[in-house]
Design an enzyme around this catalytic site. Sequence first.
Site, PDB file in Angstrom:
ATOM      1  NE  ARG A 234       4.082   3.475  -0.719  1.00 29.51           N
ATOM      2  CZ  ARG A 234       3.251   2.423  -0.837  1.00 29.51           C
ATOM      3  NH1 ARG A 234       3.704   1.270  -1.300  1.00 29.51           N
ATOM      4  NH2 ARG A 234       1.985   2.537  -0.531  1.00 29.51           N
ATOM      5  CG  HIS A 282       4.221  -0.276  -6.698  1.00 29.76           C
ATOM      6  ND1 HIS A 282       4.384   0.977  -6.180  1.00 29.76           N
ATOM      7  CD2 HIS A 282       3.575  -0.976  -5.733  1.00 29.76           C
ATOM      8  CE1 HIS A 282       3.870   1.046  -4.971  1.00 29.76           C
ATOM      9  NE2 HIS A 282       3.359  -0.149  -4.666  1.00 29.76           N
TER      10      HIS A 282
HETATM   11  P1  NAP Z   1       1.771  -1.953   9.143  1.00 26.08           P
HETATM   12  O1  NAP Z   1       0.871  -3.088   9.501  1.00 26.08           O
HETATM   13  O2  NAP Z   1       1.413  -0.581   9.564  1.00 26.08           O
HETATM   14  O3  NAP Z   1       3.204  -2.332   9.738  1.00 26.08           O
HETATM   15  C1  NAP Z   1       4.275  -1.450   9.736  1.00 26.08           C
HETATM   16  C2  NAP Z   1       5.449  -2.102  10.463  1.00 26.08           C
HETATM   17  O4  NAP Z   1       6.590  -1.267  10.320  1.00 26.08           O
HETATM   18  C3  NAP Z   1       5.187  -2.261  11.965  1.00 26.08           C
HETATM   19  O5  NAP Z   1       5.749  -3.471  12.431  1.00 26.08           O
HETATM   20  C4  NAP Z   1       5.942  -1.074  12.555  1.00 26.08           C
HETATM   21  O6  NAP Z   1       6.396  -1.243  13.892  1.00 26.08           O
HETATM   22  C5  NAP Z   1       7.128  -1.011  11.616  1.00 26.08           C
HETATM   23  N1  NAP Z   1       7.745   0.311  11.671  1.00 26.08           N
HETATM   24  C6  NAP Z   1       7.209   1.518  11.353  1.00 26.08           C
HETATM   25  N2  NAP Z   1       8.095   2.501  11.585  1.00 26.08           N
HETATM   26  C7  NAP Z   1       9.209   1.909  12.064  1.00 26.08           C
HETATM   27  C8  NAP Z   1      10.460   2.387  12.513  1.00 26.08           C
HETATM   28  N3  NAP Z   1      10.756   3.703  12.526  1.00 26.08           N
HETATM   29  N4  NAP Z   1      11.372   1.494  12.966  1.00 26.08           N
HETATM   30  C9  NAP Z   1      11.092   0.174  12.986  1.00 26.08           C
HETATM   31  N5  NAP Z   1       9.911  -0.358  12.578  1.00 26.08           N
HETATM   32  C10 NAP Z   1       8.994   0.505  12.123  1.00 26.08           C
HETATM   33  O7  NAP Z   1       2.005  -1.894   7.567  1.00 26.08           O
HETATM   34  P2  NAP Z   1       1.802  -3.084   6.494  1.00 26.08           P
HETATM   35  O8  NAP Z   1       0.383  -3.275   6.174  1.00 26.08           O
HETATM   36  O9  NAP Z   1       2.584  -4.258   6.959  1.00 26.08           O
HETATM   37  O10 NAP Z   1       2.474  -2.420   5.196  1.00 26.08           O
HETATM   38  C11 NAP Z   1       3.826  -2.020   5.213  1.00 26.08           C
HETATM   39  C12 NAP Z   1       4.169  -1.253   3.958  1.00 26.08           C
HETATM   40  O11 NAP Z   1       4.287  -2.126   2.850  1.00 26.08           O
HETATM   41  C13 NAP Z   1       3.163  -0.228   3.467  1.00 26.08           C
HETATM   42  O12 NAP Z   1       3.211   0.956   4.223  1.00 26.08           O
HETATM   43  C14 NAP Z   1       3.613  -0.010   2.033  1.00 26.08           C
HETATM   44  O13 NAP Z   1       4.607   0.997   2.001  1.00 26.08           O
HETATM   45  C15 NAP Z   1       4.239  -1.343   1.668  1.00 26.08           C
HETATM   46  N6  NAP Z   1       3.443  -2.055   0.630  1.00 26.08           N
HETATM   47  C16 NAP Z   1       4.014  -2.322  -0.559  1.00 26.08           C
HETATM   48  C17 NAP Z   1       3.316  -3.039  -1.509  1.00 26.08           C
HETATM   49  C18 NAP Z   1       3.914  -3.369  -2.830  1.00 26.08           C
HETATM   50  O14 NAP Z   1       3.181  -3.716  -3.758  1.00 26.08           O
HETATM   51  N7  NAP Z   1       5.211  -3.322  -2.974  1.00 26.08           N
HETATM   52  C19 NAP Z   1       2.009  -3.455  -1.251  1.00 26.08           C
HETATM   53  C20 NAP Z   1       1.461  -3.151  -0.027  1.00 26.08           C
HETATM   54  C21 NAP Z   1       2.186  -2.444   0.914  1.00 26.08           C
HETATM   55  P3  NAP Z   1       5.359  -1.504  15.104  1.00 26.08           P
HETATM   56  O15 NAP Z   1       4.974  -2.960  14.969  1.00 26.08           O
HETATM   57  O16 NAP Z   1       6.155  -1.239  16.316  1.00 26.08           O
HETATM   58  O17 NAP Z   1       4.207  -0.563  14.897  1.00 26.08           O
HETATM   59  C1  GLV Z   2       0.816  -0.837  -2.451  1.00 15.33           C
HETATM   60  O1  GLV Z   2       1.913  -0.445  -2.596  1.00 15.33           O
HETATM   61  C2  GLV Z   2       0.052  -0.607  -1.262  1.00 15.33           C
HETATM   62  O2  GLV Z   2       0.437   0.249  -0.448  1.00 15.33           O
HETATM   63  O3  GLV Z   2      -0.992  -1.282  -1.110  1.00 15.33           O
END
Ligand code: NAP
Ligand code: GLV
Length: 319
Positions: A234, A282
Amino acid sequence: MSRAAARRRARRAILYIGRADRGEAWARITRAEAPDLEVRVFPDIGEPEEIAYLAAWTIPPGLIARLPNLRAVFSVGAGVDQLDVAAIPPALPLTRMIEPGLVSDIAGYAAMAALMLQRRIPDYLEQARSGTWHPLPAPPTAETPAGVLGLGVLGQAAAGALSRFGFPVLGWSRTPRQIPGIACCAGVDGLDTLLARSRILICLLPLTRETRGILNGTVFARLPRGAGLVNLGRGGHLEEADLLAALDSGQLSAAVLDVFETEPLPPTHPFWTHPRIIVTPHIGAVTTNEGGIAALLANIRRFECGERPEGEIDRARGY
Ligand code: NAP
Ligand code: GLV
């Protein structure tokens, strides 16, 4: 069951707030696949008491208070920070989107961006402006360690894609993880280990109190000189002025940015014209029509059977 309750059970509507084309597709697919549910596309709410579920990217202020029988809220994206979580009553379960389209999109973007940095595409884009033909040396992927911040659903997909292209991959999470082929580290000490080695840093963290501003000058200074940055998390993760300073000093060589503190990125923003920054609007991963509604309907079924929806948010953790 009272007659009113029976009627509510029969007509459980999902209120969708987001891109209109996706809303229409979700309504059509739901009519065919789950006729006991109905998707309504905001602002066409119909009878507010029939809305049982809210699926949204952002929620207009005051809307939830108008939906007396709302049972759960679903983010149409993988992240939830954009929903203003504090404004959603704690009694309502909140769930993020997990679907295969997001996973494959992020894996592809992460690999593309890392390869662009490793193959020095920002240099060639600059050369192209003056019609300059000048091949540059580039270390192979095997000598270009990539560090992935966040090892969740999407971070692991990105890490896997980078590994397949031969990058040595390091990954960082809050709690310790063991993932074959990835050098995993966790917590504050683990971050230093990852930063010291990463020639490319990729952010796939959720935006929380702990992670806001994590891409800052102190972190950039711990990377090898000339490292590249990819922000797919983000905009709030990045201290924008610190990035510009790190690029000017040469501590960072280039950045590929998909997310921004203000979106759309304002026309006068310095990132647009910076020769070492590549901006995308994005689009790192976009929830697909088919995968998104399948995941949403499956989660509603889980919820109605008394099971935990997949991707339920832990509000204390913030993700
Ligand atoms: P997720 O499955 O909830 O994974 C989050 C990861 O971040 C986990 O490994 C978590 O650790 C780690 N984390 C959280 N807080 C932390 C901290 N303080 N220190 C170290 N590690 C930390 O989320 P996801 O589905 O992979 O998605 C991640 C993010 O990608 C979303 O929240 C969104 O912001 C972004 N995103 C962007 C796009 C885009 O188009 N650019 C699209 C989709 C998502 P643990 O394993 O220990 O829980
Ligand atoms: C996009 O940024 C998502 O969170 O799916």
